[in-house]
Write a protein that holds these residues in place. Sequence first.
Motif, mmCIF file in Angstrom:
data_model
loop_
_atom_site.group_PDB
_atom_site.id
_atom_site.type_symbol
_atom_site.label_atom_id
_atom_site.label_comp_id
_atom_site.label_asym_id
_atom_site.label_seq_id
_atom_site.Cartn_x
_atom_site.Cartn_y
_atom_site.Cartn_z
ATOM 1 N N SER A 135 -3.644 -22.834 30.289
ATOM 2 C CA SER A 135 -3.064 -22.938 31.631
ATOM 3 C C SER A 135 -3.016 -24.405 32.042
ATOM 4 O O SER A 135 -3.877 -24.904 32.777
ATOM 5 N N THR A 136 -1.995 -25.114 31.550
ATOM 6 C CA THR A 136 -1.849 -26.537 31.848
ATOM 7 C C THR A 136 -0.411 -26.828 32.283
ATOM 8 O O THR A 136 0.494 -26.008 32.109
ATOM 9 N N GLY A 137 -0.198 -28.024 32.815
ATOM 10 C CA GLY A 137 1.137 -28.432 33.214
ATOM 11 C C GLY A 137 2.091 -28.508 32.044
ATOM 12 O O GLY A 137 3.272 -28.163 32.160
ATOM 13 N N LEU A 138 1.603 -28.971 30.869
ATOM 14 C CA LEU A 138 2.442 -29.043 29.676
ATOM 15 C C LEU A 138 2.924 -27.662 29.261
ATOM 16 O O LEU A 138 4.090 -27.469 28.912
ATOM 17 N N THR A 139 2.026 -26.697 29.296
ATOM 18 C CA THR A 139 2.394 -25.326 28.925
ATOM 19 C C THR A 139 3.444 -24.777 29.876
ATOM 20 O O THR A 139 4.439 -24.178 29.444
ATOM 21 N N LEU A 140 3.239 -24.978 31.178
ATOM 22 C CA LEU A 140 4.189 -24.482 32.166
ATOM 23 C C LEU A 140 5.552 -25.152 31.994
ATOM 24 O O LEU A 140 6.601 -24.486 32.064
ATOM 25 N N MET A 141 5.558 -26.463 31.738
ATOM 26 C CA MET A 141 6.812 -27.182 31.537
ATOM 27 C C MET A 141 7.571 -26.618 30.336
ATOM 28 O O MET A 141 8.785 -26.352 30.406
#
Length: 320
Positions: A230-236
Amino acid sequence: MQLARGPRHLGQAVHRFFSSQAAAYVFLPLAAACWAGNHIVARAVGGHVPPASLGVARWILVALIVLPFAWPHLKADWVVLKRRPGIMLLLATTGGAAFATLQFVALQYTTALNMGVVGSVAPAFIVAASWLLFRDRLNAIQLTGVMISLSGVLAIVSRLDITRLASLSFNAGDLIILANMVFWAIYSACLRLRPAVHPMTFMLAMAIIAGLGNLPFAAAEYVYAYRLQSTGLTLMALLYSTLITTLLAYFAWAKGIDIVGAPRASAFLHTIPVFSAILATTILGERIELFHIIGFALILGGVTLAARPSAQQKAGTQSS
Protein backbone atom coordinates in the motif's frame (compact mmCIF):
# COMPACT_ATOMS: atom_id res chain seq x y z
CA MET A 1 -35.35 25.19 -35.49
CA GLN A 2 -31.73 25.78 -36.45
CA LEU A 3 -30.66 25.48 -32.82
CA ALA A 4 -32.49 22.19 -32.48
CA ARG A 5 -30.76 20.79 -35.55
CA GLY A 6 -27.32 21.99 -34.50
CA PRO A 7 -26.46 19.33 -31.92
CA ARG A 8 -27.74 16.57 -34.23
CA HIS A 9 -25.62 17.82 -37.13
CA LEU A 10 -22.61 18.16 -34.84
CA GLY A 11 -23.11 14.60 -33.65
CA GLN A 12 -23.33 13.37 -37.25
CA ALA A 13 -20.15 15.23 -38.15
CA VAL A 14 -18.30 13.73 -35.18
CA HIS A 15 -19.57 10.26 -36.11
CA ARG A 16 -18.40 10.70 -39.71
CA PHE A 17 -14.95 11.83 -38.58
CA PHE A 18 -14.45 8.94 -36.16
CA SER A 19 -15.41 6.53 -38.94
CA SER A 20 -13.04 8.14 -41.45
CA GLN A 21 -9.46 7.29 -42.37
CA ALA A 22 -8.31 10.54 -40.76
CA ALA A 23 -9.48 9.34 -37.35
CA ALA A 24 -6.73 6.71 -37.40
CA TYR A 25 -4.24 9.59 -37.01
CA VAL A 26 -5.96 10.37 -33.70
CA PHE A 27 -6.61 6.92 -32.24
CA LEU A 28 -3.36 5.15 -33.09
CA PRO A 29 -0.95 7.87 -31.86
CA LEU A 30 -3.13 8.18 -28.74
CA ALA A 31 -2.61 4.47 -28.00
CA ALA A 32 1.13 4.83 -28.64
CA ALA A 33 1.35 7.79 -26.25
CA CYS A 34 -0.43 5.80 -23.54
CA TRP A 35 2.02 2.92 -23.90
CA ALA A 36 5.00 5.27 -23.90
CA GLY A 37 3.85 6.54 -20.53
CA ASN A 38 3.43 2.95 -19.37
CA HIS A 39 7.13 2.29 -20.06
CA ILE A 40 8.09 5.16 -17.78
CA VAL A 41 5.71 3.95 -15.06
CA ALA A 42 6.94 0.36 -15.39
CA ARG A 43 10.57 1.43 -15.05
CA ALA A 44 9.69 3.57 -12.03
CA VAL A 45 8.04 0.69 -10.15
CA GLY A 46 10.39 -2.08 -11.31
CA GLY A 47 11.22 -4.40 -8.41
CA HIS A 48 8.64 -2.71 -6.19
CA VAL A 49 5.32 -3.77 -7.70
CA PRO A 50 4.81 -7.48 -8.58
CA PRO A 51 3.67 -7.61 -12.24
CA ALA A 52 1.17 -10.50 -12.06
CA SER A 53 -0.42 -9.22 -8.85
CA LEU A 54 -0.70 -5.79 -10.43
CA GLY A 55 -2.25 -7.47 -13.46
CA VAL A 56 -4.96 -9.13 -11.35
CA ALA A 57 -5.71 -5.88 -9.52
CA ARG A 58 -5.75 -3.95 -12.79
CA TRP A 59 -8.20 -6.28 -14.53
CA ILE A 60 -10.47 -6.42 -11.49
CA LEU A 61 -10.60 -2.61 -11.48
CA VAL A 62 -11.23 -2.54 -15.25
CA ALA A 63 -14.09 -5.02 -14.83
CA LEU A 64 -15.66 -2.95 -12.05
CA ILE A 65 -15.42 0.24 -14.13
CA VAL A 66 -16.95 -1.17 -17.33
CA LEU A 67 -19.56 -3.44 -15.70
CA PRO A 68 -22.25 -0.72 -15.28
CA PHE A 69 -21.86 0.23 -18.95
CA ALA A 70 -21.81 -3.37 -20.17
CA TRP A 71 -24.70 -4.55 -17.98
CA PRO A 72 -27.56 -3.46 -20.31
CA HIS A 73 -25.95 -5.41 -23.17
CA LEU A 74 -24.88 -8.57 -21.35
CA LYS A 75 -27.98 -10.66 -21.98
CA ALA A 76 -27.87 -10.24 -25.76
CA ASP A 77 -24.07 -10.28 -25.97
CA TRP A 78 -23.73 -13.46 -23.90
CA VAL A 79 -25.42 -15.42 -26.67
CA VAL A 80 -22.84 -14.10 -29.15
CA LEU A 81 -19.88 -14.79 -26.84
CA LYS A 82 -20.95 -18.41 -26.30
CA ARG A 83 -20.90 -19.14 -30.04
CA ARG A 84 -17.11 -18.74 -30.38
CA PRO A 85 -15.53 -18.76 -26.92
CA GLY A 86 -12.12 -19.68 -28.34
CA ILE A 87 -11.73 -16.32 -30.09
CA MET A 88 -12.42 -14.38 -26.90
CA LEU A 89 -10.01 -16.63 -25.00
CA LEU A 90 -7.29 -16.08 -27.63
CA LEU A 91 -7.66 -12.30 -27.62
CA ALA A 92 -7.85 -11.97 -23.84
CA THR A 93 -4.86 -14.26 -23.32
CA THR A 94 -2.52 -12.76 -25.92
CA GLY A 95 -3.52 -9.10 -25.70
CA GLY A 96 -4.54 -9.00 -22.06
CA ALA A 97 -3.13 -11.57 -19.65
CA ALA A 98 0.22 -12.08 -21.38
CA PHE A 99 1.07 -8.80 -23.08
CA ALA A 100 0.00 -6.40 -20.34
CA THR A 101 1.83 -8.25 -17.57
CA LEU A 102 4.98 -9.18 -19.49
CA GLN A 103 5.63 -5.51 -20.22
CA PHE A 104 6.12 -4.93 -16.49
CA VAL A 105 8.17 -8.13 -16.15
CA ALA A 106 10.53 -7.25 -19.01
CA LEU A 107 11.20 -3.70 -17.81
CA GLN A 108 12.52 -5.07 -14.53
CA TYR A 109 15.38 -6.77 -16.37
CA THR A 110 16.25 -4.66 -19.40
CA THR A 111 17.19 -1.09 -20.23
CA ALA A 112 15.20 1.61 -21.95
CA LEU A 113 17.63 1.49 -24.90
CA ASN A 114 17.08 -2.22 -25.37
CA MET A 115 13.34 -1.74 -25.02
CA GLY A 116 13.43 0.67 -27.94
CA VAL A 117 15.53 -1.60 -30.15
CA VAL A 118 13.81 -4.91 -29.42
CA GLY A 119 10.30 -3.43 -29.25
CA SER A 120 10.73 -1.85 -32.69
CA VAL A 121 10.21 -5.28 -34.27
CA ALA A 122 6.51 -5.14 -33.34
CA PRO A 123 5.31 -3.66 -36.67
CA ALA A 124 7.20 -6.33 -38.62
CA PHE A 125 5.67 -9.02 -36.43
CA ILE A 126 2.16 -7.61 -36.94
CA VAL A 127 2.65 -7.48 -40.71
CA ALA A 128 3.94 -11.08 -40.64
CA ALA A 129 1.08 -12.32 -38.45
CA SER A 130 -1.51 -10.58 -40.64
CA TRP A 131 0.00 -12.19 -43.74
CA LEU A 132 0.34 -15.67 -42.21
CA LEU A 133 -3.16 -15.72 -40.73
CA PHE A 134 -5.16 -13.65 -43.21
CA ARG A 135 -2.89 -13.06 -46.23
CA ASP A 136 -2.92 -9.29 -45.66
CA ARG A 137 -0.18 -7.41 -47.45
CA LEU A 138 1.28 -3.93 -47.51
CA ASN A 139 2.14 -2.37 -50.84
CA ALA A 140 5.65 -1.18 -51.68
CA ILE A 141 5.03 2.40 -50.47
CA GLN A 142 3.54 1.21 -47.17
CA LEU A 143 6.42 -1.23 -46.57
CA THR A 144 8.86 1.58 -47.32
CA GLY A 145 7.08 3.68 -44.72
CA VAL A 146 7.50 0.96 -42.10
CA MET A 147 11.23 0.73 -42.88
CA ILE A 148 11.67 4.52 -42.74
CA SER A 149 9.90 4.72 -39.39
CA LEU A 150 12.08 1.84 -38.12
CA SER A 151 15.19 3.79 -39.16
CA GLY A 152 13.85 6.69 -37.10
CA VAL A 153 13.54 4.45 -34.04
CA LEU A 154 17.12 3.23 -34.53
CA ALA A 155 18.30 6.83 -34.94
CA ILE A 156 16.85 7.71 -31.54
CA VAL A 157 18.03 4.65 -29.61
CA SER A 158 21.52 4.73 -31.21
CA ARG A 159 21.83 8.53 -30.93
CA LEU A 160 23.14 8.44 -34.54
CA ASP A 161 26.08 6.29 -33.44
CA ILE A 162 25.92 2.84 -35.06
CA THR A 163 28.56 1.51 -32.67
CA ARG A 164 26.07 2.07 -29.86
CA LEU A 165 23.81 -0.57 -31.42
CA ALA A 166 26.74 -2.92 -32.03
CA SER A 167 27.71 -2.74 -28.36
CA LEU A 168 24.27 -3.69 -27.08
CA SER A 169 24.11 -6.77 -24.87
CA PHE A 170 20.81 -8.62 -24.70
CA ASN A 171 19.44 -10.39 -21.65
CA ALA A 172 16.41 -12.34 -20.48
CA GLY A 173 14.33 -9.17 -20.36
CA ASP A 174 14.95 -8.61 -24.06
CA LEU A 175 13.79 -12.13 -24.86
CA ILE A 176 10.63 -11.45 -22.87
CA ILE A 177 10.05 -8.30 -24.93
CA LEU A 178 10.52 -10.30 -28.13
CA ALA A 179 8.02 -12.95 -27.01
CA ASN A 180 5.64 -10.22 -25.94
CA MET A 181 5.75 -8.65 -29.40
CA VAL A 182 4.65 -12.01 -30.82
CA PHE A 183 1.65 -12.02 -28.48
CA TRP A 184 0.78 -8.46 -29.47
CA ALA A 185 1.11 -9.26 -33.17
CA ILE A 186 -1.32 -12.18 -32.86
CA TYR A 187 -3.76 -10.06 -30.86
CA SER A 188 -3.62 -7.16 -33.32
CA ALA A 189 -4.02 -9.37 -36.38
CA CYS A 190 -6.92 -11.32 -34.84
CA LEU A 191 -8.85 -8.30 -33.56
CA ARG A 192 -10.97 -8.50 -36.74
CA LEU A 193 -12.37 -11.79 -35.40
CA ARG A 194 -13.59 -10.34 -32.12
CA PRO A 195 -17.23 -11.13 -31.33
CA ALA A 196 -19.83 -8.63 -32.56
CA VAL A 197 -20.69 -7.40 -29.08
CA HIS A 198 -20.82 -3.99 -27.43
CA PRO A 199 -17.30 -2.60 -26.79
CA MET A 200 -17.93 -2.53 -23.03
CA THR A 201 -18.99 -6.18 -23.08
CA PHE A 202 -15.83 -7.04 -25.00
CA MET A 203 -13.66 -5.19 -22.47
CA LEU A 204 -15.49 -6.85 -19.57
CA ALA A 205 -14.86 -10.30 -21.05
CA MET A 206 -11.21 -9.35 -21.65
CA ALA A 207 -10.84 -8.21 -18.05
CA ILE A 208 -12.35 -11.36 -16.55
CA ILE A 209 -10.30 -13.78 -18.66
CA ALA A 210 -7.06 -11.79 -18.34
CA GLY A 211 -7.49 -11.45 -14.57
CA LEU A 212 -8.04 -15.19 -14.19
CA GLY A 213 -5.05 -15.86 -16.44
CA ASN A 214 -2.79 -13.80 -14.19
CA LEU A 215 -4.12 -15.33 -10.98
CA PRO A 216 -1.80 -18.40 -10.79
CA PHE A 217 1.27 -16.20 -11.32
CA ALA A 218 0.06 -13.70 -8.73
CA ALA A 219 -0.34 -16.60 -6.29
CA ALA A 220 3.26 -17.63 -6.96
CA GLU A 221 4.42 -14.07 -6.29
CA TYR A 222 2.53 -14.12 -3.02
CA VAL A 223 4.14 -17.41 -1.97
CA TYR A 224 7.58 -15.91 -2.58
CA ALA A 225 6.65 -12.80 -0.55
CA TYR A 226 6.60 -10.55 -3.63
CA ARG A 227 3.35 -8.78 -2.80
CA LEU A 228 1.48 -5.59 -3.54
CA GLN A 229 2.22 -2.90 -0.98
CA SER A 230 0.00 0.00 0.00
CA THR A 231 2.27 2.76 -1.32
CA GLY A 232 2.02 5.74 -3.65
CA LEU A 233 4.05 3.89 -6.31
CA THR A 234 1.63 0.98 -6.26
CA LEU A 235 -1.39 3.27 -6.53
CA MET A 236 0.22 5.21 -9.40
CA ALA A 237 0.99 2.03 -11.33
CA LEU A 238 -2.48 0.61 -10.74
CA LEU A 239 -4.36 3.75 -11.79
CA TYR A 240 -2.21 4.41 -14.86
CA SER A 241 -2.25 0.81 -16.06
CA THR A 242 -6.03 0.62 -15.56
CA LEU A 243 -7.29 3.94 -16.86
CA ILE A 244 -4.67 4.85 -19.46
CA THR A 245 -2.77 1.74 -20.57
CA THR A 246 -5.82 -0.51 -20.59
CA LEU A 247 -9.10 1.34 -21.03
CA LEU A 248 -7.99 4.31 -23.13
CA ALA A 249 -5.19 2.66 -25.13
CA TYR A 250 -7.04 -0.60 -25.87
CA PHE A 251 -10.15 1.19 -27.12
CA ALA A 252 -8.05 3.58 -29.24
CA TRP A 253 -5.92 0.77 -30.71
CA ALA A 254 -8.94 -1.39 -31.55
CA LYS A 255 -10.72 1.54 -33.21
CA GLY A 256 -7.62 2.43 -35.22
CA ILE A 257 -7.27 -1.14 -36.46
CA ASP A 258 -10.94 -1.14 -37.42
CA ILE A 259 -10.25 1.87 -39.64
CA VAL A 260 -6.94 1.04 -41.36
CA GLY A 261 -6.27 -2.63 -40.56
CA ALA A 262 -3.54 -4.19 -38.44
CA PRO A 263 -0.63 -4.04 -40.95
CA ARG A 264 -0.98 -0.30 -41.59
CA ALA A 265 -1.72 0.43 -37.93
CA SER A 266 1.47 -1.38 -36.89
CA ALA A 267 3.68 1.48 -38.12
CA PHE A 268 2.21 3.76 -35.45
CA LEU A 269 3.97 1.66 -32.79
CA HIS A 270 7.15 3.34 -33.98
CA THR A 271 5.82 6.62 -32.56
CA ILE A 272 6.22 5.25 -29.02
CA PRO A 273 9.87 6.44 -28.81
CA VAL A 274 8.71 9.89 -29.92
CA PHE A 275 6.22 10.10 -27.08
CA SER A 276 8.74 8.55 -24.66
CA ALA A 277 11.18 11.34 -25.48
CA ILE A 278 8.49 14.00 -25.07
CA LEU A 279 7.51 12.58 -21.69
CA ALA A 280 11.15 12.28 -20.63
CA THR A 281 11.78 15.94 -21.44
CA THR A 282 8.66 17.19 -19.67
CA ILE A 283 8.62 14.84 -16.67
CA LEU A 284 12.27 13.91 -16.18
CA GLY A 285 13.79 17.17 -17.46
CA GLU A 286 15.87 15.52 -20.20
CA ARG A 287 16.98 17.56 -23.24
CA ILE A 288 15.91 17.20 -26.87
CA GLU A 289 19.01 16.46 -28.98
CA LEU A 290 19.66 16.43 -32.74
CA PHE A 291 19.20 12.66 -32.93
CA HIS A 292 15.72 13.07 -31.45
CA ILE A 293 14.73 15.58 -34.14
CA ILE A 294 16.09 13.43 -36.99
CA GLY A 295 14.45 10.32 -35.52
CA PHE A 296 11.12 12.10 -35.07
CA ALA A 297 11.16 13.29 -38.69
CA LEU A 298 11.91 9.80 -40.01
CA ILE A 299 9.26 8.18 -37.81
CA LEU A 300 6.53 10.65 -38.69
CA GLY A 301 7.38 10.52 -42.40
CA GLY A 302 7.45 6.74 -42.40
CA VAL A 303 4.19 6.43 -40.49
CA THR A 304 2.53 8.82 -42.94
CA LEU A 305 3.58 6.60 -45.85
CA ALA A 306 2.70 3.35 -44.09
CA ALA A 307 -0.77 4.55 -43.10
CA ARG A 308 -1.69 5.77 -46.59
CA PRO A 309 -4.41 3.64 -48.16
CA SER A 310 -3.51 1.83 -51.35
CA ALA A 311 -5.51 2.36 -54.55
CA GLN A 312 -7.38 -0.87 -53.87
CA GLN A 313 -8.19 0.20 -50.30
CA LYS A 314 -9.37 3.62 -51.55
CA ALA A 315 -11.63 1.94 -54.07
CA GLY A 316 -13.06 -0.32 -51.37
CA THR A 317 -13.75 2.66 -49.12
CA GLN A 318 -15.49 4.59 -51.91
CA SER A 319 -17.60 1.62 -52.94
CA SER A 320 -18.74 1.06 -49.36
